[in-house]
Design a protein around this motif. Structure first.
Motif, PDB file in Angstrom:
ATOM      1  N   ASP A   1      44.200 -13.654 -47.484  1.00 40.16           N
ATOM      2  CA  ASP A   1      42.870 -14.170 -47.177  1.00 40.16           C
ATOM      3  C   ASP A   1      42.828 -14.660 -45.733  1.00 40.16           C
ATOM      4  N   ASP A   2      41.738 -15.297 -45.349  1.00 42.06           N
ATOM      5  CA  ASP A   2      41.572 -15.700 -43.957  1.00 42.06           C
ATOM      6  C   ASP A   2      42.592 -16.741 -43.521  1.00 42.06           C
ATOM      7  N   ALA A   3      43.146 -17.494 -44.488  1.00 43.00           N
ATOM      8  CA  ALA A   3      44.139 -18.516 -44.165  1.00 43.00           C
ATOM      9  C   ALA A   3      45.561 -17.978 -44.146  1.00 43.00           C
ATOM     10  N   GLY A   4      45.740 -16.712 -44.553  1.00 45.52           N
ATOM     11  CA  GLY A   4      47.074 -16.127 -44.603  1.00 45.52           C
ATOM     12  C   GLY A   4      47.735 -16.222 -45.959  1.00 45.52           C
ATOM     13  N   ASP A   5      47.033 -16.741 -46.959  1.00 43.94           N
ATOM     14  CA  ASP A   5      47.581 -16.815 -48.318  1.00 43.94           C
ATOM     15  C   ASP A   5      47.309 -15.506 -49.057  1.00 43.94           C
ATOM     16  N   PRO A   6      48.082 -15.211 -50.126  1.00 44.07           N
ATOM     17  CA  PRO A   6      47.860 -13.969 -50.877  1.00 44.07           C
ATOM     18  C   PRO A   6      46.438 -13.871 -51.413  1.00 44.07           C
ATOM     19  N   ALA A   7      45.845 -12.693 -51.290  1.00 41.15           N
ATOM     20  CA  ALA A   7      44.516 -12.422 -51.827  1.00 41.15           C
ATOM     21  C   ALA A   7      44.665 -11.490 -53.021  1.00 41.15           C
ATOM     22  N   LEU A   8      44.417 -11.999 -54.211  1.00 37.36           N
ATOM     23  CA  LEU A   8      44.590 -11.221 -55.437  1.00 37.36           C
ATOM     24  C   LEU A   8      43.314 -10.433 -55.725  1.00 37.36           C
ATOM     25  N   LYS A   9      43.061  -9.440 -54.880  1.00 36.08           N
ATOM     26  CA  LYS A   9      41.775  -8.760 -54.909  1.00 36.08           C
ATOM     27  C   LYS A   9      41.908  -7.243 -54.761  1.00 36.08           C
TER      28      LYS A   9
ATOM     29  N   GLY B   1      61.295 -20.749 -35.853  1.00 31.88           N
ATOM     30  CA  GLY B   1      62.138 -21.734 -35.195  1.00 31.88           C
ATOM     31  C   GLY B   1      61.369 -22.562 -34.186  1.00 31.88           C
ATOM     32  N   ALA B   2      60.390 -21.967 -33.540  1.00 38.61           N
ATOM     33  CA  ALA B   2      59.564 -22.702 -32.580  1.00 38.61           C
ATOM     34  C   ALA B   2      58.611 -23.664 -33.273  1.00 38.61           C
ATOM     35  N   ARG B   3      58.471 -23.506 -34.600  1.00 36.39           N
ATOM     36  CA  ARG B   3      57.604 -24.400 -35.376  1.00 36.39           C
ATOM     37  C   ARG B   3      58.437 -25.264 -36.330  1.00 36.39           C
ATOM     38  N   ALA B   4      59.651 -25.529 -35.944  1.00 36.52           N
ATOM     39  CA  ALA B   4      60.566 -26.254 -36.834  1.00 36.52           C
ATOM     40  C   ALA B   4      60.066 -27.648 -37.181  1.00 36.52           C
TER      41      ALA B   4
ATOM     42  N   GLU C   1      55.281 -24.659 -45.138  1.00 34.38           N
ATOM     43  CA  GLU C   1      54.157 -23.836 -45.582  1.00 34.38           C
ATOM     44  C   GLU C   1      53.155 -23.622 -44.458  1.00 34.38           C
ATOM     45  N   ASP C   2      52.888 -24.676 -43.682  1.00 40.31           N
ATOM     46  CA  ASP C   2      51.950 -24.541 -42.565  1.00 40.31           C
ATOM     47  C   ASP C   2      52.514 -23.603 -41.503  1.00 40.31           C
ATOM     48  N   ALA C   3      53.809 -23.720 -41.238  1.00 41.86           N
ATOM     49  CA  ALA C   3      54.443 -22.860 -40.234  1.00 41.86           C
ATOM     50  C   ALA C   3      54.420 -21.400 -40.670  1.00 41.86           C
TER      51      ALA C   3
ATOM     52  N   ALA D   1      50.830 -20.069 -40.181  1.00 42.38           N
ATOM     53  CA  ALA D   1      50.510 -19.882 -38.766  1.00 42.38           C
ATOM     54  C   ALA D   1      51.266 -18.695 -38.175  1.00 42.38           C
ATOM     55  N   THR D   2      52.521 -18.563 -38.536  1.00 40.17           N
ATOM     56  CA  THR D   2      53.324 -17.457 -38.008  1.00 40.17           C
ATOM     57  C   THR D   2      52.827 -16.124 -38.558  1.00 40.17           C
ATOM     58  N   LEU D   3      52.441 -16.090 -39.820  1.00 35.89           N
ATOM     59  CA  LEU D   3      51.913 -14.856 -40.392  1.00 35.89           C
ATOM     60  C   LEU D   3      50.615 -14.445 -39.703  1.00 35.89           C
TER      61      LEU D   3
END
Length: 487
Positions: free
Chosen positions: A55-63, A455-458, A463-465, A468-470
């Motif tokens: 989805d727009d946040a980078g979480d799985p979209a079961l669609k 690693g740059a977001r250590a 979960e937030d990192a 954002a990385t995805l």
């Protein structure tokens, strides 16, 4: 995607009848091999790509059902999880500009699909394991509607007799259980196909097995699962465990797994199909009305339904394929080791490297597999999956060597020669193999880029990192600039 089946229950009689029919199929297949009734004149190559949806946040979209309805393209199909889809790219001949054809066709189709799925809040991502996937997405309700998948899950759990256990020790450690085969849906892949004659099949399959470790080392793209940094290509241990029908006791007895590297070099494609029938009970004992011997003797081409369906439930990393096109049977090696991505350009570069190297090795005067043990090839495979560019692999005449160095010194020149043998235009050959060369020089593939970015977001929450990385990954994926050029 595999053959379509309907939801049903199986009796003991069904299983006995199916076993007899599979063996009859195998006998007919052996006769067909002897009588050379196969399309071998102008070999085709093929490509399939499995994708994740976010989805727009980078979480799985079961669609996936809504996405496929919106795309409305028969080249796109369901996969096991509702957060997966697959695209089947039309086969092509490499000498007719196939590399560019695959690249342009795949990119055009994916851009069109993204345009139609984005309004639904679903975006396609080419990555082996979706890093934002969590155990909460592993419920039985996330399986796609296709009855084949639920039936497979039920049959695997029935044979196993207990929940599936996932234990993977990498940079971190993951230990969990599942009450379905849905963790398999986390393992999206790219499949490269090469058509070959019955006489040459063993050489192509052996060559593909021999280079499996090197393939993984330079193209790994699955470093995270359920928030844990594990192997560079975590798909390998995950897939091996997620579809394992064996209890711990059967493993201790040496019963073979259904996700299988194999145990020996082969002399014929028949060896693989015969092993399938000898070692593995049917998961989907569905019996067709076709009499394959009667069809063959009447001058027709048997579909061998039962043998093909059974083959589709044994997950070799290099799988033999018997198929029919325009009424004529043919054989293919299906290479199933790699994840897709990070970009279309990277995916086609991986394909070019494989097609070129396999062609060169399969047609060499002194077979590579006569110079190394099968166990060495299997060890290379798992070491490379774990370590990626950092892996040391065995190669005849060199001993233990860093995978990237082996590619640069020995294997890229072979791949160049192999693509020349295919008749690939020089500018396409140089472009796509140049991506592999630069990736090795930079020691940067999808997995390495993702881990460095994390690693740059250590200091951020894991979960937030990962989200954002995805999203950074997705932005760069759409540029189609190869991953070694990313920041």
């Amino acid at each position: 995607m595999g053959e379509e089946v309907e939801q049903q229950e199986f009796s003991r009689t069904d299983r006995t009848r199916h076993r007899e029919k599979v063996r009859r199929n195998l006998d007919v297949f052996a006769r067909m091999l002897r009588e050379a009734r196969f399309d071998t004149d102008d070999p085709m190559t093929g490509l399939e790509v499995e994708l994740n949806l976010v989805d727009d946040a980078g979480d799985p979209a079961l669609k996936n059902s809504e996405v496929l309805e919106a795309i409305a393209d028969p080249d796109f199909q369901t996969e096991l999880g509702q957060f997966n889809i697959e695209i089947n790219v039309a086969p092509a001949r490499l000498r007719e500009g196939g590399l560019a054809t695959f690249h342009d066709s795949l990119r055009r189709s994916l851009n069109n699909a993204e345009e139609k799925s984005a309004p639904l809040g679903a975006h396609q991502v080419m990555i082996g394991i979706l890093p934002t996937l969590g155990e909460q997405h592993m419920g039985i309700g996330a399986i796609s509607a296709n009855p084949r998948y639920k039936l497979l899950s039920e049959q695997i759990l029935r044979v196993r007799g207990e929940d599936i256990t996932i234990n993977i020790a990498g940079r971190e450690r993951l230990s969990t259980t599942a009450d379905s085969i849905l963790p398999e849906a986390a393992c999206t892949s790219t499949q490269f196909h090469v058509q070959t004659s019955p006489d040459q099949f063993a050489a192509y399959w052996n060559a593909a097995q021999a280079i499996a470790g090197v393939q993984l080392a330079v193209a790994a793209n699955s470093p995270y699962l359920f928030g844990k940094e594990l192997w560079r290509e975590t798909r390998i241990p995950l897939f091996e465990q997620a579809t394992d029908t064996r209890s711990e006791e059967l493993k201790a007895q040496g019963v073979r797994p259904r996700v299988w590297f194999g145990e020996r070099w082969i002399t014929s494609v028949f060896d693989l199909f015969e092993e399938n029938v000898r070692y593995f009970p049917a998961l989907l004992p569905i019996t067709d009305d076709e009499d394959p011997l009667e069809v063959l003797e009447s001058g027709g081409t048997p579909h061998l339904h039962e043998l093909r369906l059974h083959n589709g439930t044994i997950y070799r990393w290099n799988r033999p394929v018997y198929d029919i096109a325009h009424g004529v049977p043919h054989l293919r090696v299906e290479n199933r080791l790699l994840a897709a991505g990070p970009t279309v350009a990277d995916t086609i570069a991986n394909a070019a490297f494989w097609w070129g190297l396999v062609r060169h090795l399969a047609e060499s005067e002194r077979p590579l597999w006569s110079q190394m043990s099968f166990s060495a090839a299997e060890e290379n495979f798992h070491v490379a999956a774990r370590m990626g560019f950092d892996s040391l692999v065995y190669w005849p005449g060199l001993g233990q060597v860093r995978a990237s160095e082996l590619v640069l010194r020995r294997l890229l020149p072979m791949a160049y020669e192999g693509l020349d043998q295919w008749g690939v235009p020089p500018e396409q050959r140089d472009h796509f193999l140049g991506i592999i060369e630069q990736r090795c020089l930079a020691a940067t593939g999808g997995a390495e880029w993702f881990v460095r970015r994390m690693g740059a977001r250590a200091d951020e929450q894991r979960e937030d990192a990962l989200r954002a990385t995805l999203l950074d990954y997705c932005d760069r994926m759409h540029t189609n600039e190869p991953v070694h050029t990313w920041d």
